[in-house]
Write a protein that holds these residues in place. Structure first.
Motif, PDB file in Angstrom:
ATOM      1  N   SER A 234       7.445 -18.510   2.413  1.00  0.00           N
ATOM      2  CA  SER A 234       6.046 -18.861   2.153  1.00  0.00           C
ATOM      3  C   SER A 234       5.903 -19.981   1.130  1.00  0.00           C
ATOM      4  CB  SER A 234       5.283 -17.635   1.655  1.00  0.00           C
ATOM      5  OG  SER A 234       5.301 -16.602   2.626  1.00  0.00           O
ATOM      6  N   ILE A 235       6.950 -20.152   0.304  1.00  0.00           N
ATOM      7  CA  ILE A 235       6.858 -21.207  -0.713  1.00  0.00           C
ATOM      8  C   ILE A 235       6.629 -22.559  -0.058  1.00  0.00           C
ATOM      9  CG2 ILE A 235       8.187 -22.494  -2.418  1.00  0.00           C
ATOM     10  CD1 ILE A 235       9.377 -19.876  -3.348  1.00  0.00           C
ATOM     11  N   PHE A 236       7.334 -22.833   1.029  1.00  0.00           N
ATOM     12  CA  PHE A 236       7.182 -24.127   1.703  1.00  0.00           C
ATOM     13  C   PHE A 236       5.764 -24.279   2.262  1.00  0.00           C
ATOM     14  CE2 PHE A 236      11.711 -23.131   1.916  1.00  0.00           C
ATOM     15  CZ  PHE A 236      12.257 -24.310   1.414  1.00  0.00           C
ATOM     16  N   VAL A 237       5.271 -23.198   2.879  1.00  0.00           N
ATOM     17  CA  VAL A 237       3.928 -23.268   3.466  1.00  0.00           C
ATOM     18  C   VAL A 237       2.883 -23.491   2.381  1.00  0.00           C
ATOM     19  CG1 VAL A 237       2.192 -21.994   4.777  1.00  0.00           C
ATOM     20  CG2 VAL A 237       4.600 -21.832   5.414  1.00  0.00           C
ATOM     21  N   VAL A 238       2.950 -22.701   1.301  1.00  0.00           N
ATOM     22  CA  VAL A 238       1.952 -22.820   0.232  1.00  0.00           C
ATOM     23  C   VAL A 238       2.047 -24.186  -0.445  1.00  0.00           C
ATOM     24  CG1 VAL A 238       1.206 -21.873  -1.980  1.00  0.00           C
ATOM     25  CG2 VAL A 238       1.864 -20.334  -0.128  1.00  0.00           C
ATOM     26  N   THR A 239       3.272 -24.684  -0.638  1.00  0.00           N
ATOM     27  CA  THR A 239       3.436 -25.997  -1.274  1.00  0.00           C
ATOM     28  C   THR A 239       2.798 -27.095  -0.431  1.00  0.00           C
ATOM     29  OG1 THR A 239       5.493 -25.269  -2.325  1.00  0.00           O
ATOM     30  CG2 THR A 239       5.112 -27.643  -2.150  1.00  0.00           C
ATOM     31  N   VAL A 240       3.072 -27.071   0.878  1.00  0.00           N
ATOM     32  CA  VAL A 240       2.475 -28.076   1.765  1.00  0.00           C
ATOM     33  C   VAL A 240       0.961 -27.938   1.782  1.00  0.00           C
ATOM     34  CG1 VAL A 240       2.311 -28.802   4.168  1.00  0.00           C
ATOM     35  CG2 VAL A 240       4.549 -28.289   3.178  1.00  0.00           C
ATOM     36  N   TRP A 241       0.483 -26.703   1.809  1.00  0.00           N
ATOM     37  CA  TRP A 241      -0.963 -26.457   1.867  1.00  0.00           C
ATOM     38  C   TRP A 241      -1.657 -26.966   0.606  1.00  0.00           C
ATOM     39  CZ3 TRP A 241      -4.203 -22.622  -0.620  1.00  0.00           C
ATOM     40  CH2 TRP A 241      -5.453 -22.476  -0.014  1.00  0.00           C
ATOM     41  N   LEU A 242      -1.093 -26.647  -0.560  1.00  0.00           N
ATOM     42  CA  LEU A 242      -1.680 -27.098  -1.825  1.00  0.00           C
ATOM     43  C   LEU A 242      -1.613 -28.616  -1.966  1.00  0.00           C
ATOM     44  CD1 LEU A 242      -0.408 -24.381  -4.331  1.00  0.00           C
ATOM     45  CD2 LEU A 242      -2.709 -24.646  -3.390  1.00  0.00           C
ATOM     46  N   THR A 243      -0.513 -29.200  -1.491  1.00  0.00           N
ATOM     47  CA  THR A 243      -0.405 -30.668  -1.553  1.00  0.00           C
ATOM     48  C   THR A 243      -1.479 -31.332  -0.709  1.00  0.00           C
ATOM     49  OG1 THR A 243       1.989 -30.450  -1.870  1.00  0.00           O
ATOM     50  CG2 THR A 243       1.162 -32.605  -1.219  1.00  0.00           C
ATOM     51  N   GLY A 244      -1.727 -30.772   0.463  1.00  0.00           N
ATOM     52  CA  GLY A 244      -2.791 -31.326   1.310  1.00  0.00           C
ATOM     53  C   GLY A 244      -4.163 -31.192   0.679  1.00  0.00           C
ATOM     54  N   LEU A 245      -4.429 -30.022   0.046  1.00  0.00           N
ATOM     55  CA  LEU A 245      -5.718 -29.840  -0.634  1.00  0.00           C
ATOM     56  C   LEU A 245      -5.873 -30.812  -1.799  1.00  0.00           C
ATOM     57  CD1 LEU A 245      -6.131 -25.942  -0.764  1.00  0.00           C
ATOM     58  CD2 LEU A 245      -7.291 -27.568   0.749  1.00  0.00           C
ATOM     59  N   TYR A 246      -4.801 -31.008  -2.559  1.00  0.00           N
ATOM     60  CA  TYR A 246      -4.870 -31.949  -3.679  1.00  0.00           C
ATOM     61  C   TYR A 246      -5.129 -33.375  -3.187  1.00  0.00           C
ATOM     62  CZ  TYR A 246      -3.326 -35.035  -7.397  1.00  0.00           C
ATOM     63  OH  TYR A 246      -3.256 -36.041  -8.324  1.00  0.00           O
ATOM     64  N   ALA A 247      -4.429 -33.759  -2.129  1.00  0.00           N
ATOM     65  CA  ALA A 247      -4.643 -35.103  -1.573  1.00  0.00           C
ATOM     66  C   ALA A 247      -6.066 -35.262  -1.050  1.00  0.00           C
ATOM     67  CB  ALA A 247      -3.631 -35.372  -0.462  1.00  0.00           C
ATOM     68  N   SER A 248      -6.618 -34.198  -0.458  1.00  0.00           N
ATOM     69  CA  SER A 248      -7.995 -34.248   0.035  1.00  0.00           C
ATOM     70  C   SER A 248      -8.980 -34.401  -1.120  1.00  0.00           C
ATOM     71  CB  SER A 248      -8.307 -32.977   0.829  1.00  0.00           C
ATOM     72  OG  SER A 248      -9.652 -32.968   1.248  1.00  0.00           O
ATOM     73  N   THR A 249      -8.746 -33.620  -2.187  1.00  0.00           N
ATOM     74  CA  THR A 249      -9.631 -33.729  -3.356  1.00  0.00           C
ATOM     75  C   THR A 249      -9.573 -35.117  -3.963  1.00  0.00           C
ATOM     76  OG1 THR A 249      -9.313 -31.375  -3.812  1.00  0.00           O
ATOM     77  CG2 THR A 249     -10.162 -32.739  -5.604  1.00  0.00           C
ATOM     78  N   ARG A 250      -8.369 -35.658  -4.070  1.00  0.00           N
ATOM     79  CA  ARG A 250      -8.219 -37.000  -4.637  1.00  0.00           C
ATOM     80  C   ARG A 250      -8.869 -38.045  -3.730  1.00  0.00           C
ATOM     81  NH1 ARG A 250      -5.647 -39.815  -8.407  1.00  0.00           N
ATOM     82  NH2 ARG A 250      -4.876 -41.900  -7.907  1.00  0.00           N
ATOM     83  N   ARG A 251      -8.723 -37.871  -2.411  1.00  0.00           N
ATOM     84  CA  ARG A 251      -9.342 -38.821  -1.483  1.00  0.00           C
ATOM     85  C   ARG A 251     -10.862 -38.809  -1.627  1.00  0.00           C
ATOM     86  NH1 ARG A 251     -11.607 -37.854   3.348  1.00  0.00           N
ATOM     87  NH2 ARG A 251     -10.722 -35.762   3.390  1.00  0.00           N
TER      88      ARG A 251
END
Length: 388
Positions: free
Chosen positions: A143-160
């Motif tokens: 799950s670490i890989f899934v959560v890491t990818v998911w959080l990275t996408g959310l962070y990139a969306s917030t920054r965008r």
């Protein structure tokens, strides 16, 4: 350079999406060949290497659907679920699920991102079911890989969204700045138009009156006629010079030169009164202090317009008195001993309107009308404003 690449990718989103997926697709397809040899499918559904290559291609192609991230994630998840039902081992191309998850978290709302994250977690659990024993530690590690990818996408969306907000605010500020500049330019042109009216009305009125006087005195008093003509010439030159200065501000100067000629103010009142075609006297009371140039110009134009009115409507032999009192407010009083209420009304005059506008601009009050016993009075009161 990066800006040009970003602009090109926005113009060609599909082609840019294919280029982004190409390295991952090539790597997964290359690894599929040795992976197929080491992990043959137990169900016999894919009996050859070509089967693994086709499955890998099916998992990777939806990643090019940049404009449909939810559809891409759904198709990849369904293919992966069918792969699990067929008991086909996990392939390197199954990383497409994580890539699609990141895209959903980056481009879609939080609700859809959360749903995609839960689907990916379910995929991790189903993939671990094939192992002989599934422990909580193994599930947590996957799950670490899934959560890491998911959080990275959310962070990139917030920054965008933050950057888009900054760009929008910058564009709005730029539009407002341009609008304010246009409004300021329009206000300045209106002010200059009023200045032109004051200059033209005053000087032309003086010239007309003196020209009439010169015409009457030409035969009876040639010397007086010559003096009037000289005054007409002097007044005309002064009017022309001031008109050129004001009109020059309205023109687009390609060289960028600026006219720094000062506006008339309190210091020029004495010259205005002494040079007026109407015999006039000036009395100043109090200390003027440091008034802003705009208010000084307003006082100057009020006196100028009042003297013009006395010349036009006061009749022959009129005399004017200009009184300026400085205290808690600036009081401007211009009186004459002319015809007053007996003077004919002028249908095309805008002098009183212009004076009221100037006084109202500083929150003052003004009155104008005939005096008891004859004559005319213009009274303006302007609050004392200190120069900044």
């Amino acid at each position: 350079m990066f800006g040009k690449v970003r602009a090109w990718s926005r113009r060609h989103e599909k082609l840019a999406g294919a280029f982004r997926v190409a390295p991952l697709a090539a790597l997964c397809l290359i690894l599929a060949i040795p992976y197929a040899s080491a992990n043959p499918p137990s169900s016999g559904l894919y009996p050859s290497v070509s089967g693994y290559l086709i499955l890998s291609a099916l998992l990777l192609v939806p990643l090019t659907w940049r404009d449909r991230p939810l559809s891409a994630f759904a198709v990849i998840s369904l293919i992966s679920f069918g792969q699990w039902l067929a008991d086909v081992p996990t392939l390197p191309a199954n990383l497409a699920v994580l890539v699609a998850l990141w895209t959903v978290a980056y481009t879609c709302s939080f609700r859809w991102a959360l749903a995609a994250g839960l689907v990916a977690e379910l995929g991790v659990f189903l993939a671990l079911v094939d192992w002989s024993s599934v422990t909580l530690g193994m599930f947590f590690s996957g799950s670490i890989f899934v959560v890491t990818v998911w959080l990275t996408g959310l962070y990139a969306s917030t920054r965008r969204r933050y950057l888009e907000g900054l760009e929008e605010r910058a564009e709005r500020a730029e539009r407002e700045r341009d609008q304010q500049a246009r409004m300021a330019a329009a206000a300045e042109r209106a002010r200059i138009a009023r200045e032109l009216h004051d200059v033209v009305a005053h000087n032309v009125s003086v010239m007309v009156v003196q020209a009439d006087g010169a015409g009457f005195a030409m035969d009876s008093d040639p010397e007086q006629a010559r003096l009037a003509v000289r005054n007409i010439s002097k007044t005309g030159r002064a009017a022309l010079a001031e008109m050129r200065r004001l009109v020059g501000v309205l023109r687009e100067n390609e060289s960028g030169a600026t006219d720094y000629t000062p506006q008339p103010g309190l210091g020029q009142l004495d010259d205005l009164v002494r040079g007026s075609a109407v015999p006039a006297s000036l009395r100043v009371g109090g200390v003027p202090g440091e008034l802003p140039e705009g208010q000084q110009l307003a006082v100057y134009r009020i006196v100028q317009e009042a003297l013009t009115n006395a010349l036009k409507h006061g009749g022959p032999g009129v005399h004017a008195t200009v009184e300026i009192d400085y205290g808690s407010e600036v009081v401007v009083r211009v009186t004459d001993d002319g015809r007053g209420a007996a003077a004919p009304l002028s249908a095309d005059g805008h002098g009183l309107i212009g004076m009221r506008e100037r006084v109202g601009m500083y929150g003052g009050a003004m009155s104008a009308g005939p005096r008891q016993g004859g004559g005319f009075e213009v009274l303006a009161r302007l609050p004392m404003v200190k120069a900044a």
